[in-house]
Scaffold this motif. Structure first.
Motif, PDB file in Angstrom:
ATOM      1  N   MET A  28       0.783  -1.214   0.089  1.00 49.36           N
ATOM      2  CA  MET A  28       0.028   0.036   0.119  1.00 49.36           C
ATOM      3  C   MET A  28       0.961   1.202  -0.148  1.00 49.36           C
ATOM      4  SD  MET A  28      -3.218  -1.226   2.830  1.00 49.36           S
ATOM      5  CE  MET A  28      -3.899   0.527   2.680  1.00 49.36           C
ATOM      6  N   ILE A  29       1.883   1.306   0.715  1.00 53.61           N
ATOM      7  CA  ILE A  29       2.883   2.379   0.747  1.00 53.61           C
ATOM      8  C   ILE A  29       3.421   2.410  -0.640  1.00 53.61           C
ATOM      9  CG2 ILE A  29       5.098   3.269   1.680  1.00 53.61           C
ATOM     10  CD1 ILE A  29       4.383   2.139   4.438  1.00 53.61           C
ATOM     11  N   GLY A  30       3.865   1.430  -1.268  1.00 55.00           N
ATOM     12  CA  GLY A  30       4.362   1.444  -2.674  1.00 55.00           C
ATOM     13  C   GLY A  30       3.400   1.891  -3.535  1.00 55.00           C
ATOM     14  N   PHE A  31       2.105   1.757  -3.397  1.00 55.97           N
ATOM     15  CA  PHE A  31       1.267   2.089  -4.318  1.00 55.97           C
ATOM     16  C   PHE A  31       0.914   3.582  -4.086  1.00 55.97           C
ATOM     17  CE2 PHE A  31      -3.296   3.556  -5.222  1.00 55.97           C
ATOM     18  CZ  PHE A  31      -3.594   3.146  -6.493  1.00 55.97           C
ATOM     19  N   SER A  32       1.042   4.199  -2.908  1.00 57.23           N
ATOM     20  CA  SER A  32       1.061   5.505  -2.702  1.00 57.23           C
ATOM     21  C   SER A  32       2.375   6.155  -3.355  1.00 57.23           C
ATOM     22  CB  SER A  32       1.035   5.774  -1.137  1.00 57.23           C
ATOM     23  OG  SER A  32      -0.178   5.377  -0.441  1.00 57.23           O
ATOM     24  N   GLY A  40       1.341  12.767  -9.150  1.00 54.69           N
ATOM     25  CA  GLY A  40       1.641  13.933  -8.320  1.00 54.69           C
ATOM     26  C   GLY A  40       1.000  14.081  -7.108  1.00 54.69           C
ATOM     27  N   PHE A  41       0.211  13.410  -6.683  1.00 55.29           N
ATOM     28  CA  PHE A  41      -0.826  13.221  -5.536  1.00 55.29           C
ATOM     29  C   PHE A  41      -0.140  12.493  -4.240  1.00 55.29           C
ATOM     30  CE2 PHE A  41      -3.971  11.652  -2.661  1.00 55.29           C
ATOM     31  CZ  PHE A  41      -4.546  12.924  -2.386  1.00 55.29           C
ATOM     32  N   PHE A  42       0.266  13.335  -3.443  1.00 50.86           N
ATOM     33  CA  PHE A  42       0.740  12.851  -2.103  1.00 50.86           C
ATOM     34  C   PHE A  42      -0.044  13.038  -0.960  1.00 50.86           C
ATOM     35  CE2 PHE A  42       3.925  12.697   1.299  1.00 50.86           C
ATOM     36  CZ  PHE A  42       4.351  11.602   1.365  1.00 50.86           C
ATOM     37  N   SER A  43      -0.099  11.845   0.040  1.00 47.06           N
ATOM     38  CA  SER A  43      -0.834  11.985   1.150  1.00 47.06           C
ATOM     39  C   SER A  43      -0.262  11.438   2.147  1.00 47.06           C
ATOM     40  CB  SER A  43      -2.035  11.103   0.813  1.00 47.06           C
ATOM     41  OG  SER A  43      -3.053  11.086   2.054  1.00 47.06           O
ATOM     42  N   PRO A  44       0.551  12.400   2.741  1.00 43.54           N
ATOM     43  CA  PRO A  44       1.587  12.185   3.961  1.00 43.54           C
ATOM     44  C   PRO A  44       0.603  11.555   5.216  1.00 43.54           C
ATOM     45  CG  PRO A  44       1.166  14.470   3.881  1.00 43.54           C
ATOM     46  CD  PRO A  44       0.427  14.052   2.716  1.00 43.54           C
ATOM     47  N   LEU A  45      -0.468  11.881   5.306  1.00 46.76           N
ATOM     48  CA  LEU A  45      -1.084  11.050   6.586  1.00 46.76           C
ATOM     49  C   LEU A  45      -1.407   9.717   6.279  1.00 46.76           C
ATOM     50  CD1 LEU A  45      -2.424  11.717   9.117  1.00 46.76           C
ATOM     51  CD2 LEU A  45      -4.597  12.272   7.954  1.00 46.76           C
ATOM     52  N   GLU A  46      -1.696   9.292   4.989  1.00 45.34           N
ATOM     53  CA  GLU A  46      -2.039   7.886   4.598  1.00 45.34           C
ATOM     54  C   GLU A  46      -0.678   6.968   4.893  1.00 45.34           C
ATOM     55  OE1 GLU A  46      -2.660   5.655   0.217  1.00 45.34           O
ATOM     56  OE2 GLU A  46      -3.789   7.413   0.628  1.00 45.34           O
ATOM     57  N   VAL A  47       0.533   7.733   4.342  1.00 43.37           N
ATOM     58  CA  VAL A  47       1.606   7.117   4.409  1.00 43.37           C
ATOM     59  C   VAL A  47       1.878   6.900   5.859  1.00 43.37           C
ATOM     60  CG1 VAL A  47       4.095   7.108   3.967  1.00 43.37           C
ATOM     61  CG2 VAL A  47       2.349   7.587   2.047  1.00 43.37           C
TER      62      VAL A  47
END
Length: 180
Positions: A28-32, A40-47
């Protein structure tokens, strides 16, 4: 009475389950990361949440616990990523040891709950309810642990009529103690 020592054990079934969970979270982290590179979409909370779950899983899985029955205390030593913790519970302060049954609300409030068992240990979870004195105040606490029959029998010798009891009996012991 002799000193009895028991340690957490690792079962293959639980090892596979924890490993599968960690692999899925890493993917899942790899997919993020892929999503960030691709659109270009990054979700630091998700990671961050995924990394925290991995950290907790690994900590719970690699914890090594040792349970010791001494002359006057039940000692639990936990070695994990955070270092070594030692919990000593005097036998005189134990209200009871009973089967762990998940509940939303219990009849008695416990100030602290400790999960002192490995996620890889396939044995049954037991709950030890006890009293703890802190700065002149009495607190009810409980510990979740996994034990061998030898350890439970040793506890039964040191704590007659308090091991393998029902939760209701332990609650009764707590309430009777609060009236004293």
């Amino acid at each position: 009475m002799e000193k009895i020592v028991d340690q957490s054990i690792v079962t293959p079934k639980n090892t596979y389950a924890i490993s599968f969970s960690v692999i899925m979270l890493v993917s899942m982290i790899g997919f993020s990361v892929y999503r960030y590179i691709d659109i270009g979409f990054f979700s630091p909370l998700e990671v961050f949440a995924e990394l925290m779950i991995i950290f907790v899983l690994v900590d719970r899985a690699q914890s090594k616990l040792t349970y010791e029955l001494d002359k006057k205390v039940f000692r639990i030593t936990k070695k994990s990523l955070f270092g070594t913790q030692v919990h000593e519970i005097p036998y005189k302060d134990v209200f009871g040891i009973y089967d762990y049954v998940p509940k939303l609300v219990g009849a008695v409030k416990f100030r602290h709950t400790y999960r002192l068992h490995s996620a890889l240990d396939g044995r049954k979870v037991w709950t030890l309810a006890y009293r703890f004195m802190k700065k002149g105040k009495t607190e009810n606490r409980k510990v979740f642990f996994k034990a061998s029959e030898e350890l439970l029998n040793g506890l039964n010798q040191r704590l007659p009529n308090k091991v393998r009891i029902s939760e209701e009996e332990a609650v009764r012991n707590i309430i009777l103690n609060e009236k004293d």
